[in-house]
Structures are given as structure tokens and as C-alpha cells.
Enzyme design. Structure first.
Site: not given
Ligand code: NAD
Length: 479
Positions: A150, A226, A248, A282, A460
Site C-alpha cells: 500500500n 502486512g 505491524e 492501515c 517501531e
Molecule cells: P500481506 O500480509 O498479504 O503481505 C505483506 C507482505 O508479506 C508481502 O511482502 C508478502 O509477499 C509477504 N508475505 C505473504 N505471506 C507471507 C509468508 N507466509 N511469509 C512471509 N512473508 C509473507 O499484506 P498486503 O496485502 O501486502 O498488505 C495489506 C495489509 O497490510 C493490510 O492488512 C494492512 O492493514 C496491513 N498494513 C499494516 C500496516 C501497519 O503499520 N500496521 C501498514 C500498512 C499495511
């Protein structure tokens, strides 16, 4: 265009020579390929990081700081190229990438370049026992950083900058959906003189490349941003290996509006907190609760303002809302409109995919306002992460506090009021890691950032990040 891994200071193909398609959200067309890396690529990256660690961790802090500052400078010198790459890769408006994403990525490096020169640790004199305790804080070794799509470069560098500032070496993986600016960062690192192996960038899927980073025995620390489900999967692997973990995760943040607020400011900011970055932040305030006495007025004015937002080509100057990041994500977000209707919600505005002229296959959607009858419905409880907000009225403080805290998430909250007593009550009792009062997204990088409940573990930002990326060792010295 073929993106490559950046390992040991060089751009390399994945060992398997397997590639993944990269689509442009505004056109829906294939516009590049990225390495479909596996554990062999991650092994190489970890080896490079281990080899670089001795010199990097022992380098004079002021030298490390200079290199990070140089990276920040070069990012800003190349801001146009980076902003355009981010807008094309992610679908976000170019203006947003130019004013927020890329400057913030540069700020991340500049901030931690300064912070590390000011980072100290405690010492305690044990009076009466004739001893002094002091704490050493050493870099840990190889750190794994995994980030989402995002805010691609913004969140990628939010992890990398403090990790390397503290003297660690990093193996990082950006989202496979938005790899472009992470790829470009490699070139900047070379130009800035970052020693080879200090930062290694491996592209690929979460299940393969991401999983290989998390599982690798030599990667001692994982910083992940994520989804909550992914965070749980990572924690399962990391826990028995006793890795240090920062997670996060998702959010479903309340935006609580009291009648005594500064109305115009609130209205303007609420449009941003609802739909900035297509609602894919997020921290977006996706659950809007409005005090009953101003509910009808708010509803009218909010719909009016939102109806004026321009959904369109991310590269056009006056675009407010660009494309959603992928077809899969667009379909997921749209499915929530149907769920909402079944739950008895009223679509006050939007709710549909849009075809933009000359970009008919792009992933565009109207900003969407749903009036929900109850707080306890699926669209109000689950993270949608797109341009959809729910609104509903409330009568009392107790009622809205209960609703605000009713979700599994606890990332951020926004409160609009001029009542001091209420401000104190809500900022204390709201279950969230970050509370904004009469503002939204106003960030100071010195402050702790993170969530409670299913929104994550750890903090963080500022010295919290430097503490996370170092291992404390206490020394007790008898004199
Ligand atoms: P995601 O969890 O699908 O992916 C995030 C990252 O993790 C990607 O690089 C992905 O390739 C990797 N990943 C996926 N499965 C994995 C595994 N099994 N092992 C290791 N790495 C893996 O999330 P997304 O769809 O990319 O992002 C959206 C999500 O992120 C939303 O839920 C959002 O709220 C969250 N987010 C949180 C924050 C925060 O600061 N709390 C900030 C931004 C986004």
C-alpha cells in the site's frame, strides 16, 4: 521490464530463472516481470549480509550516518522518477507519491541517520552496593524486513533505515505486487556508497521468498508489516526459533465525531482519512461514528464532498483517487458492497467499479459510503482496506466507546471534539496504539508506532525502532 534481485551490491537474476508477472493497476496490463525467488536466492542474500556485518557493525556511527543521509539526498534528487514509478506500480495518484510516499522514504533514512548519533542507553549506579550497571546495545546481525504494497517505498524504508542505522545487515522483501521502487532503491544504495551486502533485496512471493527469510536460522530478527493472517503465520515460524519479532498488522480504525468539533476541519480531514490512497492505508478511519445531533448534516455534507472527488488516471494532476492495487483486491473490496447490502446497509454514495476513458481495464472504483444500521455487522468488523467507509450515528460517549472498541483490531483512532475531559477519557480508554485528536495522519517519526490486539506486536519509530534492532547487554561493574 525485468526487475532483478539486489544481492551483495549487484543486480542478479533469480537462480531458478523463474519470473512473476507485474501488472499496472491503471491499465490492467502486464508491464514487467519480477524474480520468483526461492530459498536459494535468500541463502545468497543472507550469506552476503553475514559477510558484510563485521565491518558495517563496527563502522564509526558518524560514517554510517553519512551514508544514510546520502541515500536520503539521492532519493530526493530522483523524486520525479521514484514518484512516477510508484504511481504506475501501485495505482496511487502521482501527486500523492510525490508529496507523501517518496519524501517520507527519504525522511526515514534522514531521521534514522540522525537518531543513531543520539541513541544512548541507561546506566544505574547501585549506591550502597558499590557497583555501576550500564547497558550495551549492539546490532543483532541479519535482519529480515518484509513489507506490503500500500505504501511501497515508504514502509519498506521505515524498516530498513533503522535496521541498518543500528548496524545490522538486512535481507528485505517488498510486496510482489509493488516491487518497482524497492528495485530502484538498489541503484541509490550503490551510488550512496552503501557497502555491498548491508542491504539485500529479494523479490518474490510471500509463501516462497518471504517464508524463506522468516524460516532462515541466521535471520535473527523479523520486522513485518502486512495482513493479520500473514503476521500469525510468520509468528508461528519465528516463535520456536526465538526470533525477535515486530508485527505491524491490519486495522479497522474508528473516526469518532462529536458535535462540538471544528466542523469544517473535521469534514475536510474525514474525506482524507477515508479515501487517501484509495482507502488503502492501515490508518484510514474506516468506521465513522457521528454524534446524533449533527448526523444528518454530516451525512449530507460528506456525500457532497466525496461526490466531487475525481477518480481517474493516477498520472493526471487533478486525480484524487487512483486505481486499486490489483484485480484480486478490487474484487475483494467490491464484494463487501454486496455483503453490506445483504446486511441491510444503505449505499449513500458509490459502490461500483468505474471505467475510465482510455483505461477501461484499470482497477478503478468509486469512493463508497455505507450507512450501517448496527456496528456489529461484517462490513464494520472486518478490514476491507479499500475506498469504503461506514457511517452511523451515536447518542452517548459510553455507547460510542463501546462500539469503537468492539473490533479485533486496535491500530489507530481519531476523535473530533473540543471537550478536554472527553479527549482525556477517550484517548485513555480507546484500544489503539495511536490516537489522533482533531487531526489524522500527523506523524512525528520520534513517536512509537504500532497497534494493540490483532493489529500487531511491538512498536517501531524513533528510539523504539533502534531498541528493537539492537540487543541490550547489561554490564555490572563493582568498584
Ligand atoms: P500481506 O500480509 O498479504 O503481505 C505483506 C507482505 O508479506 C508481502 O511482502 C508478502 O509477499 C509477504 N508475505 C505473504 N505471506 C507471507 C509468508 N507466509 N511469509 C512471509 N512473508 C509473507 O499484506 P498486503 O496485502 O501486502 O498488505 C495489506 C495489509 O497490510 C493490510 O492488512 C494492512 O492493514 C496491513 N498494513 C499494516 C500496516 C501497519 O503499520 N500496521 C501498514 C500498512 C499495511
Amino acid at each position: 521490464m525485468k526487475i532483478k534481485n539486489y544481492i551483495n551490491g549487484e543486480f542478479v537474476n533469480p537462480i531458478s530463472n523463474n519470473w512473476l508477472p507485474n501488472f499496472q493497476p491503471a491499465t490492467g496490463e502486464l508491464y514487467g516481470e519480477i524474480p520468483n525467488s526461492n530459498e536459494k536466492d535468500v541463502d545468497l542474500a543472507v550469506e552476503a549480509a553475514i559477510n558484510a556485518f563485521d565491518n558495517w557493525s563496527k563502522m564509526d556511527v558518524s560514517e554510517r550516518s553519512k551514508i544514510l543521509t546520502k541515500i536520503a539526498d539521492l532519493l530526493l534528487e530522483n523524486i520525479d522518477a521514484f514518484a512516477k514509478a510508484e504511481a504506475i506500480d501501485n495505482g496511487k495518484p502521482l501527486a500523492l507519491a510525490r508529496t507523501i510516499d517518496i519524501p517520507r522514504a527519504a525522511d526515514n533514512f534522514r531521521f534514522f541517520a540522525h537518531a543513531i548519533t543520539q541513541f544512548g542507553s541507561e546506566s544505574y549506579e547501585s549506591i550502597g552496593k558499590g557497583a555501576i550497571n550500564y547497558t550495551l546495545r549492539h546490532p543483532i546481525g541479519v535482519v529480515g524486513c518484509i513489507s506490503p504494497w500500500n505504501l511501497p517505498l515508504y514502509l519498506f524504508t521505515w524498516k530498513i533505515a533503522p535496521a541498518i542505522a543500528a548496524g545490522n545487515c538486512v535481507v528485505a522483501k517488498p510486496s510482489e505486487v509493488t516491487p518497482m521502487t524497492a528495485f530502484l532503491l538498489g541503484e541509490i544504495c550503490i551510488k550512496a556508497g552503501l557497502p555491498k551486502g548491508v542491504l539485500n533485496i529479494v523479490h518474490g512471493l510471500g509463501q516462497s521468498a518471504g517464508n524463506a527469510i522468516v524460516s532462515h536460522d541466521k535471520v535473527k530478527v523479523i520486522s513485518f508489516t502486512g495482513g493479520t493472517k500473514t503476521g500469525a503465520a510468520i509468528a508461528k515460524i519465528a516463535a520456536p526459533k526465538f526470533k525477535k519479532l515486530s508485527l505491524e498488522l491490519g486495522g479497522k480504525n474508528p473516526n469518532i465525531i462529536f458535535a462540538d468539533c471544528d466542523y469544517e476541519q473535521m469534514l475536510k480531514t474525514t474525506v482524507l482519512s477515508s479515501f487517501s490512497n484509495q482507502g488503502q492505508i492501515c490508518l484510514c478511519g474506516s468506521r465513522i461514528f457521528v454524534e446524533e445531533t449533527i448526523y444528518e448534516k454530516f451525512k449530507h455534507d460528506f456525500v457532497q464532498l466525496v461526490s466531487k472527488l475525481k477518480v481517474g488516471n493516477p498520472l493526471e494532476k487533478d486525480t484524487n483517487i487512483g486505481a486499486l492495487v490489483s484485480k484480486q483486491h478490487l474484487d475483494k473490496v467490491l464484494s463487501y458492497v454486496e455483503i453490506a447490502k445483504k446486511e441491510g446497509a444503505k449505499v449513500l454514495f458509490g459502490g461500483k467499479q468505474i471505467k475510465i476513458k482510455d483505461l477501461e481495464n484499470g482497477y478503478f472504483m468509486q469512493p463508497t459510503i455505507l450507512e450501517v444500521k448496527t456496528d456489529n455487522c461484517q462490513v464494520n468488523q472486518e478490514e476491507i482496506f479499500g475506498p469504503i467507509v461506514t457511517i452511523m450515528p451515536f447518542k452517548t460517549e459510553e455507547e460510542v466507546l463501546k462500539m469503537a472498541n468492539s473490533v479485533r483490531y486496535g491500530l489507530s483512532a481519531t476523535i473530533w471534539t473540543n471537550n478536554l475531559k472527553r479527549t482525556l477519557k477517550f484517548s485513555t480508554e480507546i484500544e489503539a496504539g495511536i490516537v489522533w485528536v482533531n487531526t489524522w495522519m500527523l506523524r512525528d517519526l520520534r513517536t512509537p508506532f504500532g497497534g494493540v490486539k490483532d493489529s500487531g506486536v511491538g512498536r517501531e519509530g524513533g528510539f523504539e525502532a533502534l531498541r528493537f534492532f539492537t540487543e541490550p547487554k547489561n554490564v555490572c561493574l563493582k568498584y
